[in-house]
Scaffold this active site. Sequence first.
Site, PDB file in Angstrom:
ATOM      1  CB  ILE A 122      58.004  14.492 -38.879  1.00  0.00           C
ATOM      2  CG1 ILE A 122      58.368  13.289 -39.751  1.00  0.00           C
ATOM      3  CG2 ILE A 122      58.215  14.209 -37.402  1.00  0.00           C
ATOM      4  CD1 ILE A 122      59.856  12.942 -39.712  1.00  0.00           C
ATOM      5  CB  SER A 123      54.459  14.452 -43.475  1.00  0.00           C
ATOM      6  OG  SER A 123      53.923  15.001 -44.660  1.00  0.00           O
ATOM      7  N   PRO A 124      55.290  17.819 -43.500  1.00  0.00           N
ATOM      8  CG  PRO A 124      56.623  18.989 -45.031  1.00  0.00           C
ATOM      9  CD  PRO A 124      56.616  17.769 -44.143  1.00  0.00           C
TER      10      PRO A 124
ATOM     11  CB  THR B 288      50.801  14.927 -42.946  1.00  0.00           C
ATOM     12  OG1 THR B 288      51.326  13.913 -43.814  1.00  0.00           O
ATOM     13  CG2 THR B 288      49.694  14.306 -42.107  1.00  0.00           C
ATOM     14  CE1 TYR B 289      50.090  22.852 -39.045  1.00  0.00           C
ATOM     15  CE2 TYR B 289      51.528  23.788 -40.727  1.00  0.00           C
ATOM     16  CZ  TYR B 289      50.681  23.954 -39.634  1.00  0.00           C
ATOM     17  OH  TYR B 289      50.432  25.211 -39.141  1.00  0.00           O
TER      18      TYR B 289
END
Length: 199
Positions: free
Chosen positions: A11-13, A15-16
């Site tokens: 859910i980490s932006p 990481t996205y």
Amino acid sequence: MAHIDYFLSTISPFTYFAGLRLEEIAAKHGATIAYKPIDIIALFGRTGGTPPGQRHQNRQDYRLQELARASSKTGLPYHEKPAHFPTNAAPSSYAVIAAQKAGGGDLGKLCHSLLAAVWAEQKDIAEDAVIKACLEGAGFDPALADTGLLTGAEIYPANLEEAVEKGVFGAPFYVVDSGQVFWGNDRLDDLDAHLDGRL
């Protein structure tokens, strides 16, 4: 051959916004990757961090600017306030763990598709149908979303303990077997340089 322990949150932006650059860098250097999904909120609690919604407004405002800049730099679309964030990251994390154990598909693609589902597609990655679609799209058996629950439930908390032990405090976080660690999608160039012997 170098090895990278990749601690990520589904859910980490940030990481996205790492996209598939880690996989490209690893392939360039012949490095192996172990994908280690973690409970990022629990990690914050263990290492002195604060969940985004509980941070001072100054920090929240800065984070939103950083996200917009990251989107511009990477070309990856995103929603500033996704419809399903935060959500329960455990089911999707279990799926990544099960897929890594099963093999046969593209783990980098699976992780990125889960993250894109949250940040670009307004989907809830706590839902079975979303997870199964991501598994199938990355070349894995969608049934892993069901059969991998037990294994995931065991390894997910173990990943958190390993993360704390190895000095991890955020996501994405890259731990190289050389002892060097790199935090954030904006440190991938440094990771590349390190594997190349330049840093």
